[in-house]
Write an enzyme that holds these catalytic residues in place. Structure first.
Site, PDB file in Angstrom:
ATOM      1  N   HIS A 466     -53.355 -14.186  59.814  1.00 43.84           N
ATOM      2  CA  HIS A 466     -52.266 -14.032  60.785  1.00 43.84           C
ATOM      3  C   HIS A 466     -51.355 -12.929  60.262  1.00 43.84           C
ATOM      4  CE1 HIS A 466     -49.463 -15.269  63.982  1.00 43.84           C
ATOM      5  NE2 HIS A 466     -48.555 -14.816  63.136  1.00 43.84           N
ATOM      6  N   CYS A 467     -51.247 -11.863  61.025  1.00 44.02           N
ATOM      7  CA  CYS A 467     -50.473 -10.699  60.586  1.00 44.02           C
ATOM      8  C   CYS A 467     -49.069 -10.733  61.182  1.00 44.02           C
ATOM      9  CB  CYS A 467     -51.169  -9.405  60.990  1.00 44.02           C
ATOM     10  SG  CYS A 467     -50.278  -7.932  60.425  1.00 44.02           S
ATOM     11  N   PRO A 468     -48.042 -10.915  60.363  1.00 41.15           N
ATOM     12  CA  PRO A 468     -46.679 -10.938  60.894  1.00 41.15           C
ATOM     13  C   PRO A 468     -46.225  -9.567  61.395  1.00 41.15           C
ATOM     14  CG  PRO A 468     -46.643 -11.001  58.494  1.00 41.15           C
ATOM     15  CD  PRO A 468     -48.072 -11.137  58.905  1.00 41.15           C
TER      16      PRO A 468
END
Length: 592
Positions: A466-468
């Site tokens: 999950h890439c912020p």
């Protein structure tokens, strides 16, 4: 077999006590709530593995059944023992086989005429009730294949789904619902599975599972009109309280005494429950909150504040530094004001989603001010054909790939409710209903390389991470766009660093060759603090983008694995992991 006494819910009459006509209804008064044993309802006590004894020839059939001595049991039945005959405690052989998970004996006894739904024991329970209480999913599956009815009630008024919910047997709850049991089924006293889970199970499941099946959150029980939220408060079940509030539980619902969940929390003097329930009421617009509280309660507004704060902070840091004010004391006070503003915004509007929203806001804000700098500071200084045109083409590619990474489907694994139920039944009946291949939140069979994302709360095919920075998962659906995003972002930052250096060369007087590097840094920072601030932001982003891009390319080209697989390779059976290497079955195909 020795069994514990069933617990008695009959209470003395009193103004603060609730009575029930059947023992299945939990006590309502906060001081009377006590944890109950698994075996205190008149059910048999399961045994462990049989001891190492070679001679079973003297054992009676009940003891042989309890310990699973198949040959001794068959010998006695063939000699004329009636498998339907209950023992002195009115318990049949099928009950003892069910509670001790003796599947081979269950099959044998039923083939010899055992009644699958025979009532027995102190509480007139079926073998299926006994197996359900113990959490024997394989036994539940087997008995139901032979026609056992999970909707029958025991002596306390509970059916199997209520028992499974009481004792936190999530897989059995899922199986019973998949086989057609009503998720909102009420027991004899009007308690639903959700109410039992809220009252008795202090973990996310089976409450989360029931909510996934669209259970009715705000139903009240038959006698006390307590909702699941009432029961959770009475049990001090903070985990379930949070889940119910997120699911939209009515915080103002009143029971037969006119008490809301908040009233019960105040009676218990539990500060955490009081605060969370009051916040939930304010979020619904109750209590005539102030304008600030209304803003705090507005989830969409909070999201905008978290995304917008970096825009303000990045601009103010550069703007204050660029002011033509010689006194650093004044600038220091202004920076103090910025810090105080950020503290106020974070305490007032930031919530648990800030870990995802804030990095995205920082990225968007940084790029916004970089582009402002490019068009207002660099435009007239740099060549259009060789500098601006490639920069604009790179920017178009960057915007496209970022948008696709941010907003496109990363590979969400979807299923209809019927498909979910079918999957549960298939996995349960093949003995495969475990978390390694089944997601208890999404209720789906997890394909190889997929993972449930805790941030997005969904299962993603070929989950990478999950890439912020893009506010989304990276998976099968958008991994290629994410790689394009990193590639073009790196080039954009390089153009920005080039623009800063060119600006200093044209507009700033420097003496690098004469006075050295540190004097040069002082000179360019003094010449244009804003430009120096943009340069520092560019360097910061260059470092993480370059490292991330190199890691991604190495994982794809050399290892054939995702980021998640690289970090958790030992959890997955299809990887061969040593102290120095990870052997991936996907390396040859580059399956991305």
């Amino acid at each position: 077999m020795q069994r514990e006494e069933g617990f008695n819910t009959k209470m003395a009459d009193g103004p603060d006590e609730y009575e029930s006509e059947a023992g299945c209804v939990p006590l309502l008064h906060p001081e009377e709530i006590k944890p109950q044993s698994h075996y205190n309802h008149g059910y048999g006590e399961p045994l462990g593995r049989k001891t190492h004894i070679d001679d079973y020839s003297t054992w009676d059939i009940v003891k042989a059944t309890q310990y699973g001595i198949y040959e001794r049991c068959r010998e006695l039945v063939e000699a004329g023992y009636d498998v339907r005959q209950p023992d002195k405690e009115n318990v049949t052989l099928l009950h003892w086989a069910a509670i001790n998970n003796r599947i081979d004996l269950v099959k044998y006894y039923i083939s010899k005429g055992a009644i699958v739904d025979q009532l027995g024991g102190d509480l007139n329970s079926t073998p299926l009730h006994w197996a359900t209480r113990q959490g024997h999913l394989s036994m539940v599956v087997q008995l139901m294949k032979y026609g056992a009815d999970p909707s029958l009630i025991d002596g306390e008024g509970c059916s199997c789904i209520h028992l499974a919910a009481q004792f936190g047997h999530t897989s059995i709850v899922a199986y019973l619902i998949a086989k057609g049991q009503d998720v909102d089924m009420m027991d004899q006293n009007g308690m639903t599975p959700l109410m039992w889970a809220a009252y008795r199970t202090h973990s996310v499941d089976p409450t989360r599972l029931l909510l996934t099946f669209n259970v009715s959150v705000n139903l009240g029980d038959k006698y006390h009109k307590n909702t699941a939220l009432h029961w959770a408060v009475l049990a001090g079940n903070t985990t379930v309280i949070s889940l119910l509030l997120e699911a939209g539980a009515n915080v103002d619902a009143q029971n037969i005494k006119g008490e809301s969940a908040l009233d019960l929390a105040k009676q218990r003097k539990n500060v955490w429950m009081i605060n969370h329930l009051q916040e939930a009421r304010q979020a619904k617009g109750y209590d005539n909150p102030s304008f600030l509280r209304k803003l705090k309660a507005d989830k969409e507004f909070r999201q905008k504040v978290m995304l917008g704060t970096p825009f303000l902070v990045i601009w103010l840091v550069g703007f204050i530094a660029d002011l033509n004010i010689d006194s650093w004391l004044i600038k220091g006070l202004m920076y103090g004001g910025v810090w105080a503003t950020v503290q106020f915004l974070s305490k007032s509007f930031f919530d648990h989603s800030m870990h995802s929203a804030l990095p995205l806001g920082i990225y968007l804000a940084t790029k916004f001010w970089m582009y402002v700098t490019w068009f207002f500071w660099f435009w007239n200084d740099l060549n259009f054909l060789f500098i601006h045109l490639p920069f604009l083409a790179n920017s178009i590619a960057l915007f496209y790939n970022f948008g696709k990474s941010w907003k496109s489907d990363p590979g969400i694994i979807k299923a209809t409710e019927e498909q979910k139920k079918k999957t549960i039944v298939e996995l349960a009946e093949t003995g495969s209903l475990d978390l390694s291949i089944f997601c208890s939140t999404c209720l789906i069979r997890k394909p190889v390389r997929s993972k449930h994302c805790g941030v997005c709360n969904r299962c993603i095919a070929k989950f990478d991470h999950h890439c912020p920075w893009v506010g989304n998962c990276v998976g099968a659906g958008n991994h290629r766009y994410f790689m394009g995003y990193l590639f073009f972002l790196l080039f954009m930052i390089c153009w920005m660093i080039y623009g800063c250096i060119s600006y200093w060369g044209l507009h700033c007087e420097t003496s690098y060759t004469k006075d050295g590097f540190w004097t040069y840094i002082t000179q360019i920072a003094t010449c244009s603090p804003w430009m120096f601030w943009m340069f520092l932001n560019s360097v910061f982003h260059f470092m993480w983008v370059a490292v991330l891009l190199m890691c991604q390319m190495y994982q794809i080209s050399c290892l054939g694995i995702t980021t998640n697989e690289r970090m958790n390779a030992r959890r997955y059976k299809h990887f061969k992991v040593t102290t120095t290497s990870i052997e991936s079955p996907f390396k040859a195909t580059r399956d991305f």
